[in-house]
Design an enzyme around this catalytic site. Structure first.
Site, PDB file in Angstrom:
ATOM      1  CG  LEU A 275      30.913  70.328  31.769  1.00 44.39           C
ATOM      2  CD1 LEU A 275      32.393  70.413  32.116  1.00 44.39           C
ATOM      3  CD2 LEU A 275      30.646  70.819  30.356  1.00 44.39           C
ATOM      4  N   PRO A 276      28.232  66.760  31.114  1.00 48.15           N
ATOM      5  CG  PRO A 276      27.698  66.294  28.891  1.00 48.15           C
ATOM      6  CD  PRO A 276      28.487  67.236  29.746  1.00 48.15           C
TER       7      PRO A 276
ATOM      8  CB  THR B 166      26.458  63.186  38.442  1.00 51.37           C
ATOM      9  OG1 THR B 166      25.440  64.015  38.986  1.00 51.37           O
ATOM     10  CG2 THR B 166      26.563  61.904  39.258  1.00 51.37           C
TER      11      THR B 166
ATOM     12  CE  LYS C 240      23.296  62.970  41.469  1.00 51.36           C
ATOM     13  NZ  LYS C 240      21.956  63.499  41.468  1.00 51.36           N
TER      14      LYS C 240
ATOM     15  CE  LYS D 200      27.003  60.810  34.509  1.00 48.99           C
ATOM     16  NZ  LYS D 200      26.786  62.239  34.677  1.00 48.99           N
TER      17      LYS D 200
HETATM   18  P1  NAD Z   1      23.011  67.995  29.318  1.00 53.83           P
HETATM   19  O1  NAD Z   1      23.592  67.000  28.386  1.00 53.83           O
HETATM   20  O2  NAD Z   1      21.635  68.523  29.083  1.00 53.83           O
HETATM   21  O3  NAD Z   1      23.991  69.286  29.395  1.00 53.83           O
HETATM   22  C1  NAD Z   1      25.386  69.222  29.358  1.00 53.83           C
HETATM   23  C2  NAD Z   1      25.899  70.422  28.564  1.00 53.83           C
HETATM   24  O4  NAD Z   1      27.318  70.395  28.565  1.00 53.83           O
HETATM   25  C3  NAD Z   1      25.439  70.402  27.105  1.00 53.83           C
HETATM   26  O5  NAD Z   1      24.809  71.629  26.772  1.00 53.83           O
HETATM   27  C4  NAD Z   1      26.748  70.208  26.343  1.00 53.83           C
HETATM   28  O6  NAD Z   1      26.773  70.865  25.069  1.00 53.83           O
HETATM   29  C5  NAD Z   1      27.748  70.820  27.295  1.00 53.83           C
HETATM   30  N1  NAD Z   1      29.116  70.388  27.025  1.00 53.83           N
HETATM   31  C6  NAD Z   1      29.590  69.138  26.802  1.00 53.83           C
HETATM   32  N2  NAD Z   1      30.919  69.164  26.589  1.00 53.83           N
HETATM   33  C7  NAD Z   1      31.280  70.461  26.677  1.00 53.83           C
HETATM   34  C8  NAD Z   1      32.527  71.144  26.531  1.00 53.83           C
HETATM   35  N3  NAD Z   1      33.655  70.479  26.244  1.00 53.83           N
HETATM   36  N4  NAD Z   1      32.547  72.476  26.668  1.00 53.83           N
HETATM   37  C9  NAD Z   1      31.403  73.156  26.961  1.00 53.83           C
HETATM   38  N5  NAD Z   1      30.200  72.580  27.103  1.00 53.83           N
HETATM   39  C10 NAD Z   1      30.150  71.245  26.949  1.00 53.83           C
HETATM   40  O7  NAD Z   1      23.116  67.356  30.775  1.00 53.83           O
HETATM   41  P2  NAD Z   1      22.298  67.802  32.083  1.00 53.83           P
HETATM   42  O8  NAD Z   1      21.016  67.046  32.162  1.00 53.83           O
HETATM   43  O9  NAD Z   1      22.297  69.278  32.182  1.00 53.83           O
HETATM   44  O10 NAD Z   1      23.220  67.166  33.222  1.00 53.83           O
HETATM   45  C11 NAD Z   1      24.467  67.753  33.582  1.00 53.83           C
HETATM   46  C12 NAD Z   1      25.061  66.966  34.731  1.00 53.83           C
HETATM   47  O11 NAD Z   1      24.155  67.019  35.851  1.00 53.83           O
HETATM   48  C13 NAD Z   1      25.283  65.476  34.434  1.00 53.83           C
HETATM   49  O12 NAD Z   1      26.485  65.068  35.022  1.00 53.83           O
HETATM   50  C14 NAD Z   1      24.080  64.800  35.076  1.00 53.83           C
HETATM   51  O13 NAD Z   1      24.355  63.476  35.458  1.00 53.83           O
HETATM   52  C15 NAD Z   1      23.836  65.684  36.276  1.00 53.83           C
HETATM   53  N6  NAD Z   1      22.460  65.693  36.759  1.00 53.83           N
HETATM   54  C16 NAD Z   1      21.420  65.737  35.880  1.00 53.83           C
HETATM   55  C17 NAD Z   1      20.119  65.725  36.379  1.00 53.83           C
HETATM   56  C18 NAD Z   1      18.959  65.775  35.414  1.00 53.83           C
HETATM   57  O14 NAD Z   1      17.828  65.516  35.863  1.00 53.83           O
HETATM   58  N7  NAD Z   1      19.155  66.128  34.146  1.00 53.83           N
HETATM   59  C19 NAD Z   1      19.878  65.681  37.763  1.00 53.83           C
HETATM   60  C20 NAD Z   1      20.965  65.692  38.646  1.00 53.83           C
HETATM   61  C21 NAD Z   1      22.257  65.680  38.123  1.00 53.83           C
END
Ligand code: NAD
Length: 298
Positions: free
Chosen positions: A64-65, A95, A170, A245
């Site tokens: 999740l975000p 994260t 992390k 973030k």
């Molecule tokens: P994203 O925003 O693309 O995906 C998050 C998903 O969670 C979305 O589809 C959203 O609709 C869903 N969501 C939000 N609230 C929700 C709820 N209450 N119920 C169900 N679903 C819900 O984000 P991401 O890029 O996939 O990143 C996810 C996590 O991984 C973050 O914490 C980010 O910091 C971490 N991360 C991201 C990357 C990257 O390169 N994108 C790399 C390492 C770590």
């Protein structure tokens, strides 16, 4: 194995797809219909809530975000902890701050569910390729239970210690990464201004004591590393807003612990400035644009 998966975004979508490819049965939930459609096309069964995704699962994974989403998805009435059977492990790969990870871990433990924080590095490319690194906060028994599941999504699994230590690893790594990128950008820009060929400077740095990932793999100066985002107008890669973030998490955790993070706080402000200029969607190596005479246009 039957896996409940919640959060099917840039990272979670391909991670769930890789679990399906590895032969697991995935029951998935997200708030966004397009994310659900993609999961269904990949072979997942759809659930109507986090609770429903957790019911009947043998492991639950969330991606999740941020912390507020994690709290809601685990602790609400229709959340994971309301649906998951006693004894089933729950894993959060988002994260977030270590304190929230511990809070969720305690709530899970109260009802007999082992919890692991397991944030990842490797980005969207690693999520798609199934080559993520998992930094896991869990006891040894839980870590070994989870290893076969995580190996469907990643190549490296490191047990960092007890609950919360995955998130600590992390945010400390990304604190260093955010700072080192600024250092390389500053040195490259100074070298250019003083009159050395940037390619020559980079080759010296990369065989000298200044060498780091930000200089030899993701050099922020355009044209130095062909595969780096700098060589394609900073498209793709790791977004500056995501770095912002993660630096916020590090600075907040440091404040809670009364631990000074001089460079981290400054780095946070520099990425904030990048974001304010509308550049937050660029790869974080675009921080070098702040060093241009007319900041915002290198
Ligand atoms: P994203 O925003 O693309 O995906 C998050 C998903 O969670 C979305 O589809 C959203 O609709 C869903 N969501 C939000 N609230 C929700 C709820 N209450 N119920 C169900 N679903 C819900 O984000 P991401 O890029 O996939 O990143 C996810 C996590 O991984 C973050 O914490 C980010 O910091 C971490 N991360 C991201 C990357 C990257 O390169 N994108 C790399 C390492 C770590």
């Amino acid at each position: 194995m039957r896996i409940g998966f919640i959060g099917l975004g840039h990272m979670g979508g391909p991670m769930a797809a890789n679990l399906l490819k590895a032969g697991h049965a995935v029951t998935a939930f997200d708030l966004v219909p397009a994310a659900l459609d993609a999961a269904k096309a990949a072979g997942a069964t759809l659930a109507a809530s986090p609770r429903a995704a957790a019911e009947g699962a043998e492991v639950v994974i969330t991606m999740l975000p941020a912390a507020q989403h994690v709290k809601a998805v685990y602790l609400n009435d229709d959340g994971v902890l309301a649906g998951v059977a006693k004894g089933v492990p729950v894993v959060d790969s988002s994260t977030i701050d270590p304190a929230t990870a511990k809070l969720i871990g305690e709530a899970a433990a109260k009802q007999g569910n082992p919890f692991a924080d397991a944030p990842v590095s490797g980005g969207v490319v690693g999520a798609q390729a199934g080559t993520l690194t998992f930094m896991v906060g869990a006891d040894e028994a839980l870590f070994e239970t989870l290893r076969p599941v995580l190996s469907g999504m990643g190549k490296n699994m490191v047990r960092c210690g007890e609950t919360g230590t995955g998130q600590i690893a992390k945010i400390c790594n990304n604190l260093l990464l955010g700072i080192s990128m600024i250092g390389v950008a500053e040195a490259m820009k100074l070298g250019e201004t003083l009159g050395i060929d940037p390619a020559k400077l980079a080759s010296i740095v990369n065989t000298s004591t200044g060498r780091c990932w930000s200089s030899d793999t993701c050099n922020p100066y355009p044209g130095i590393v062909e595969t780096a985002p700098a060589s394609r107008d900073y498209a793709g890669g790791f977004g500056a807003d995501l770095m912002l973030k993660d630096l916020g998490l590090a600075v907040d955790a440091a404040r809670g612990a009364k631990q000074p993070v001089f460079m981290g706080a400054l780095a946070q402000q520099l990425y904030q400035s990048m974001s304010q200029q509308g550049l937050g969607g660029l790869d974080f190596s675009g921080i070098i644009k702040l060093y241009a005479k007319n900041s915002g246009a290198q």
